[in-house]
Design an enzyme around this catalytic site. Structure first.
Site, short mmCIF file in Angstrom:
data_model
loop_
_atom_site.label_atom_id
_atom_site.label_comp_id
_atom_site.label_asym_id
_atom_site.label_seq_id
_atom_site.Cartn_x
_atom_site.Cartn_y
_atom_site.Cartn_z
CG HIS A 1 -3.91 22.72 23.43
ND1 HIS A 1 -4.33 22.25 24.65
CD2 HIS A 1 -2.56 22.62 23.40
CE1 HIS A 1 -3.26 21.89 25.33
NE2 HIS A 1 -2.18 22.08 24.60
CG ASP B 1 4.14 23.06 19.40
OD1 ASP B 1 5.20 23.29 19.98
OD2 ASP B 1 3.36 22.16 19.72
N1 CMC Z 1 -6.53 21.55 11.85
C1 CMC Z 1 -7.75 21.30 11.34
N2 CMC Z 1 -8.77 20.75 12.02
C2 CMC Z 1 -8.52 20.42 13.29
C3 CMC Z 1 -7.28 20.66 13.91
C4 CMC Z 1 -6.26 21.25 13.14
N3 CMC Z 1 -5.06 21.49 13.65
N4 CMC Z 1 -7.31 20.24 15.19
C5 CMC Z 1 -8.56 19.75 15.39
N5 CMC Z 1 -9.28 19.88 14.25
C6 CMC Z 1 -10.70 19.51 14.05
C7 CMC Z 1 -10.89 18.01 13.92
O1 CMC Z 1 -10.80 17.57 12.60
C8 CMC Z 1 -12.27 17.84 14.52
O2 CMC Z 1 -13.20 18.25 13.55
P1 CMC Z 1 -14.60 17.46 13.39
O3 CMC Z 1 -15.33 17.73 14.69
O4 CMC Z 1 -15.25 18.07 12.21
O5 CMC Z 1 -14.27 16.02 13.21
C9 CMC Z 1 -12.32 18.87 15.64
O6 CMC Z 1 -11.40 19.91 15.24
C10 CMC Z 1 -11.90 18.33 17.02
O7 CMC Z 1 -10.64 17.68 16.86
P2 CMC Z 1 -10.08 16.54 17.82
O8 CMC Z 1 -9.04 15.78 17.10
O9 CMC Z 1 -11.25 15.79 18.39
O10 CMC Z 1 -9.45 17.41 18.98
P3 CMC Z 1 -8.40 16.91 20.06
O11 CMC Z 1 -8.63 17.73 21.28
O12 CMC Z 1 -8.45 15.43 20.20
O13 CMC Z 1 -7.00 17.28 19.37
C11 CMC Z 1 -4.89 18.18 18.89
C12 CMC Z 1 -6.09 18.16 19.86
C13 CMC Z 1 -3.82 19.13 19.44
C14 CMC Z 1 -4.30 16.77 18.79
C15 CMC Z 1 -5.38 18.66 17.49
O14 CMC Z 1 -5.94 19.95 17.58
C16 CMC Z 1 -4.26 18.62 16.45
O15 CMC Z 1 -4.01 17.58 15.83
N6 CMC Z 1 -3.57 19.81 16.22
C17 CMC Z 1 -2.44 19.85 15.31
C18 CMC Z 1 -1.21 19.35 16.02
C19 CMC Z 1 -0.66 20.36 17.01
O16 CMC Z 1 -0.52 21.53 16.71
N7 CMC Z 1 -0.31 19.85 18.20
C20 CMC Z 1 0.32 20.65 19.23
C21 CMC Z 1 -0.50 20.78 20.48
S1 CMC Z 1 0.18 22.05 21.55
C22 CMC Z 1 1.61 21.38 22.14
C23 CMC Z 1 1.37 20.40 23.23
O17 CMC Z 1 0.80 20.78 24.26
O18 CMC Z 1 1.79 19.25 23.03
#
Ligand code: CMC
Length: 431
Positions: free
Chosen positions: A307, A365
């Protein structure tokens, strides 16, 4: 306003002193509104990870501690003690309702549950296999054509009626999208049922048989609504505020919020979780998928994990984990392979250094998808349900923005990286 300031060096000996604002709780905020005027520089923050876009009294999140408060009340307390409309009242008006206020609010909302009959024609214009979110974006936007009077958003009475209409009609529209996709007649709302029961009725009743909602299922759905009701300045809420900041119709702003919610990184994740659990298929396959997550050349992510704000267990997931057990037990589905895979995946991921180091925990989710699928809601409807529940948050934030004397049209700036100024070349001289 406080007399605290923060000083920033802006190059050479030049520096600027900016006011620091205190919130009720949470991080202090540097007020950079005069930054450009005083320095000629913009600030750069793609994804708004360090930017407070507004003042708000509605929701507070402490992502490090895994805390979510609405109007100061803990989400776990609200989800276990209140019904959805009680939480809607709190989010909209700032206080929990007493008995009479709750009764009147319930009446005001249910009074608006029906949609104009002409909406039926609009829905019938879609392909039967249209995604419910595509249909909802269109139909909610189209409400602005039915309610012209709400276009004067400076009138608090207009805003209030738009608020009731949106909270009341979203379930009706979402259920119509589903009924249309399976070729069944639209089912009119029943105002003697509560919000969740009425939605189950519009989804699953047919005109030829009586329908009685299961109370355990209705309670779980109501809890899902509460847990999705608002979440501060996330992508869809910021979209609603940005669209609303132009003075656009509230129906257009909420329609834009629905569009923003649709993406798999936001509200589309619950659908993606179930698809992922289906793809994994068996607990034995989990290690293979964890390898894929860690492979830099593979962009596979565990849906329902991670998240932007929570760097701890998502408090909404804690409530839903229990609810998933209750619903599956009630429905005799406690041995569902999907739940087994989900629990095993959670256990393994929470122990794995990749997830631990990046503070990736299950989010709301992860469990909502499992519950919705167990109660017979098709995956394509998951995000539509999220949109129904989030409507109260969107409209409360929109109301707050319209009343905010500091509110301006949202207009970010940019770091331009394109071509420098150059001379125009007529077409016959271009190579
Ligand atoms: N599975 C595997 N690795 C992950 C995941 C995941 N679900 N989420 C983040 N990472 C890794 C990512 O690859 C990165 O690794 P590295 O530093 O080695 O490159 C690190 O964690 C940081 O990721 P980020 O993309 O910079 O983090 P963010 O804060 O921009 O992303 C997120 C947040 C929710 C988009 C992401 O965690 C994600 O894609 N999760 C899966 C989709 C999901 O479940 N979304 C629902 C969010 S809750 C409902 C809502 O509030 O909308």
């Amino acid at each position: 306003m406080t007399d605290k300031t923060a000083r920033f060096t802006t190059g050479g000996d030049a520096s600027i002193e900016l006011p620091v604002l205190d919130g009720a709780i949470g991080p202090q905020v540097v007020d950079i509104r005069k930054f450009y005027a005083d320095t000629g520089m913009f600030t750069y923050d793609p994804g708004f990870t360090s930017t407070a876009s507004c003042r708000s009294k509605i929701t507070f999140i402490d992502g490090d501690e895994g805390v979510l408060l609405h109007r100061g009340y803990n989400i776990e307390d609200l989800a276990t003690n209140c019904d959805f409309l009680e939480v809607c009242y709190l989010i909209l008006y700032g206080e929990l309702p007493n008995k009479e206020e709750r009764r009147k609010f319930g009446y005001d909302v249910t009074y608006h549950t029906m949609v104009h009959e002409q909406i039926n024609q609009l829905v019938r214009g879609f392909r039967r296999d249209a995604h419910p979110m595509a249909l909802m974006i269109a139909v909610v936007g189209a409400l602005s054509a039915f309610y012209y009077e709400d276009l004067n958003i400076r009138d608090p009475r207009n805003r209030m009626i738009a608020t009731f209409r949106l909270i009341a009609k979203l379930p009706t529209i979402a259920a119509m999208a589903y009924k249309y996709s399976i070729g069944q007649p639209f089912i009119y709302p029943r105002n003697d049922l509560n919000y969740a029961e009425n939605f189950l009725h519009m989804m699953f009743a047919v005109p030829c048989e009586p329908f009685k909602p299961n109370p355990v299922v209705a309670k779980a759905l109501d809890q899902i609504f509460i847990l999705h009701a608002d979440h501060e300045q996330n992508a869809s809420t910021s979209t609603v505020r940005l669209v609303g900041s132009t003075g656009a119709s509230p129906y257009a702003a909420i329609s834009a919020g629905i569009a923003s919610l649709w993406g798999p990184a936001h509200g589309g994740a619950n659908e993606a979780v179930v698809n992922m659990l289906r793809e994994i298929g068996s607990p034995d396959e989990i290690p293979h998928y964890l390898e894929r997550v860690k492979d830099k050349n593979d962009n596979f992510r565990l849906m329902g994990f991670g998240h932007r704000v929570y760097k701890n267990y998502d408090p909404r997931a804690t409530v839903l984990k229990q609810s998933a057990h209750d619903v599956l037990t009630e429905l005799g589905k406690q041995d569902e392979p999907m739940l087994k895979i989900a629990l095993e995946l959670e256990k393994i991921a929470l122990d794995d250094s990749y997830f631990v180091d990046r503070k990736l925990f299950p989010n709301v989710d992860f469990y909502s998808g499992i519950i919705l699928q167990a109660i017979g809601i098709p995956t394509s409807m998951f995000t539509a349900i999220f949109a129904m529940a989030r409507t109260v948050g969107w409209i409360a934030q929109w109301n707050e923005m319209v009343e905010d004397p500091e509110q301006k049209i949202g207009r970010p700036r940019q770091l331009y990286t394109g071509a420098p100024p150059r001379d125009f070349v007529p077409m016959d001289q271009r190579g």
